[in-house]
Write a protein that holds these residues in place. Structure first.
Motif: not given
Lengths: 310, 409
Positions: A8-15, A18-22, A25-28, A58-66
């Motif tokens: 698993v690779i997560a690159d800058g995941l953003v979700k 509403g106004d809250r960034r849960v 920008g998580v990288d794993l 779906e993330p609002d930004a970033g990419a993931r490879i599974l």
């Protein structure tokens, strides 16, 4: 098996909700074949991160490879998942429930039913194979769901808070099952906020708080963030004893705890013996993952946990 | 395995689960026999109403205040004419009474008879008859007038034998206008009736997954579109089982029907032919079910509780009745703009096109309509799944899409 060496690779995941960034920008990077823990306090964004990586949302930004694909659904038959909110159809039998999840992941019903029976027997639920889910205890039902997550022998097993709601016996069973899956060659990615399991199981871990990754590394690397602690019990004590101990020493009953001095503990012990305080007990302990976790995420973000020193 | 095959397999897995979970329960028997229960109550109610009506009819009378010879003439004419009426349409029985005193007064007084309901009174002579009738019995008065006239005509014809025509039933070889229209309404009403009964079942199906929290497992393993389609197909399977069961039962009952009624059914002459009509009826029932079902499924998936699901039953029924009304208007005015609109609007299209299959020939419009309708099924399912993913399938206290639309803040 992932050709990149990472399951698993997560690159800058953003979700955002509403106004809250849960998740912010998580990288794993989860090595293939490893047991990888995602740790964080409640509301840190662990579940949302796992859901994004699995393609449930779906993330609002970033990419993931599974498993080498940017489309998690394409790897669906190679992934097993135990969600945080456990759910089974109450009218199904344990065998049907496991076989149903096998069918969703690509096995035919006959194979699924056969494997379900074997797994249930091996997990000590042989007596409940044909029992309705509604008749099972919560722990048994949770075990059935876990078996449903591994019945198709996935390359990647994602477990969201797998230990919550289990009694100690079933927690031990679950740990054994996770280790068995790792030995089979699977990669295990699990989230938790209980440090003992992470400390015992994880090859690597990430600590998330406030939607951000605060740490990534091995358990030892996390524990190395804090200095070693001296646990000292004097033969006798009086009001002048604290003056001889390093600054910040804290008393816990008969025991005093303080950070191991940079020049070692020998000189200090000699001074204490010479002053007549003696040594009734002494140990030098590495800080536990719990302490490291608290240090990383901040004390206010964490509910009191058990002492995890080892 | 290709992506499409995997999605199909997953869709069918969910459909199979929903089908078995619905059919293999005691409640399903109640559902299956619901029409029987409804028919039983209908029959009991109808029987009661018929008994009340029959009791009232038995006491109704047509009174004759004539000379005895004229009463016999009228009686003979009544016997002949009465044969024209069958069943409940029989006029009230003739009650011949001796004329005495003032005939008008006697006729008026006859209506006050508490023992019977006098519908009409004929008095005077057959050359100059007068008929009085009670309110609501104008048809009975007309019948008496015809009987009196027939009695006079029979006397004037003397002993010459009256012609006895040969009566023979024939079946139309070509579809009549009436047969086509009847077929159109049969098609529209048939599909409406079946979807009214069956498609509303879909609305609460996602509630099970939400309440059991199985949805998370499904969503991780299967695209939500497959989940929605699988659930829709599962419930469609249930609907097909229901239809097949009752079609079998009714076909057996149909074989026992009197020849006249069976012949009446044979007067249904769809323009496209009976075989093609049956095929299109099945196809349009399928698309009607899938269209309405996909909308109901998408809307129902937004509901958080069973109470909210139950609240949706009224708007669902209104939508179905509205589609029926639109399609019925289209059948009544086949070349009008409303017919075109009904054929194009996705939710009414199957009803309107089924009516069209009965009224006019040609296959291409139907193939195009079926493709159009299936495209809308795909659109509704995709939209429903996306709304569900965006509005429901997220952690925290996110509100469903419709709540976010209706309730700000």
């Amino acid at each position: 098996m992932a050709s990149t060496g990472f399951a698993v690779i997560a690159d800058g995941l953003v979700k955002r909700y509403g106004d809250r960034r849960v998740v912010d920008g998580v990288d794993l990077a989860v090595p293939a074949g490893a047991i990888y823990g995602v740790l964080g306090p409640n509301g840190a964004g662990k579940t949302t991160t796992l859901r994004m990586m699995l393609g449930i949302i779906e993330p609002d930004a970033g990419a993931r490879i599974l498993l080498d694909t940017a489309h998690p659904r394409d790897a669906g038959d190679r992934v097993g998942y135990l969600p945080e909110e456990r759910g089974l159809y109450p009218s199904m039998t344990a065998r049907e429930a496991v076989a149903f999840m096998a069918a969703l992941r690509g096995l035919d019903w006959q194979t699924g039913r056969a494997r379900a029976a074997d797994l249930l027997e091996a997990a000590g639920l042989g007596h409940a194979i044909d029992a309705k889910i509604r008749k099972l205890s919560k722990g048994m039902a949770q075990l059935v769901q876990l078996l449903g997550a591994v019945v198709h022998r996935p390359e990647l097993l994602v477990l969201d808070e797998p230990f919550s709601g289990l009694d100690p016996v079933n927690q031990e069973r679950l740990e054994a099952l996770i280790l068995a899956e790792r030995d089979r060659g699977a990669t295990i990615l699990f989230s938790t906020h209980v440090m003992q399991h992470a400390q015992r199981l994880c090859d690597r871990l990430a600590i998330i708080a406030g939607g951000r990754r605060r740490f990534e590394g091995t358990v030892d690397e996390a524990r190395a963030l804090l200095p070693q602690q001296v646990h000292y019990v004097p033969v006798r004590a009086d009001d002048t004893l604290p003056d001889m101990l390093p600054a910040g020493a804290r008393r816990h009953g008969e025991e005093w705890r303080f950070v191991l001095p940079t020049d070692g503990v020998e000189g200090l012990l000699k001074r204490l013996i010479d002053a007549g305080y003696g040594i009734a007990g002494l140990s030098i302990e590495r800080p536990g993952l719990h302490d490291a976790f608290v240090r990383i995420v901040g004390r206010d973000a964490v509910a009191p946990g058990p002492d995890t020193t080892a | 395995m290709t992506r499409a095959r995997r999605y199909l397999r997953q869709t069918l897995t969910i459909a199979r689960r929903d089908f078995t979970a619905t059919v293999f329960t005691p409640i399903f028997l109640l559902f299956l026999f619901a029409p029987l229960i409804m028919a039983s109550f209908g029959a009991i109610g109808g029987l009661g109403a018929a008994n009340a009506s029959q009791g009232s009819a038995d006491k109704a009378r047509l009174v004759l205040l004539l000379a005895p010879a004229e009463q016999r003439m009228v009686g003979t004419a009544d016997t002949r004419l009465r044969a024209l009426f069958t069943g409940d349409r029989q006029p009230p029985a003739i009650d011949a009474r001796a004329a005495a005193g003032d005939p008008h007064q006697q006729a008026r007084a006859a209506f006050d008879d508490a023992r019977v309901d006098v519908a009409a009174v004929l008095y005077g002579t057959l050359d100059q008859p007068t008929i009085l009738y009670a309110a609501g019995n104008r048809d009975d008065a007309r019948y008496l007038a015809v009987v009196a006239r027939q009695a006079v005509l029979t006397v004037r014809a003397g002993t010459a034998p009256l012609p006895e025509p040969r009566i023979e039933r024939i079946v139309n070889g070509a579809p009549s206008l009436g047969g086509r229209t009847a077929s159109s309404f049969f098609a529209v009403f048939g599909i409406f009736f079946l979807t009214l009964f069956l498609s509303g079942q879909v609305v609460g199906t996602m509630a099970e997954e939400r309440n059991n929290k199985v949805i998370e497992v499904l969503a991780a393993a299967v695209p939500l579109e497959s989940v929605f389609l699988g659930k829709l197909l599962g419930m469609y399977g249930v609907a097909l089982l229901f239809v097949a069961f009752w079609a079998t039962v009714l076909s057996q009952i149909g074989m026992l029907l009197p020849a006249d009624i069976a012949g009446g059914l044979r007067q249904l002459h769809p323009a496209i032919g009976m075989g093609g009509f049956a095929l299109l009826f099945g196809a349009y029932f399928t698309t009607a079910y899938l269209l309405l079902g996909s909308v109901f499924l998408g809307v129902g998936a937004q509901a958080s509780t069973m109470r909210e699901v139950q609240m949706l039953s009224l708007p669902i029924t209104i939508i179905q009745v509205a589609m029926f009304a639109l399609a019925s208007a289209a059948v009544s005015h086949p070349d009008s703009a409303i017919a075109t609109a009904a054929a194009l609007f996705p939710l009414s299209s199957p009803f309107a096109m089924a009516g069209r299959a009965a009224a006019s020939g040609g296959w291409w419009p139907h193939l195009a309509a079926l493709a159009w309708q299936l495209m809308w099924v795909a659109i509704f399912i995709t939209t429903g799944a996306r709304l569900f993913r965006r509005g429901v399938l997220q952690s925290g206290s996110a509100k469903p899409a419709w709540r976010r639309l209706l309730i700000r803040g």
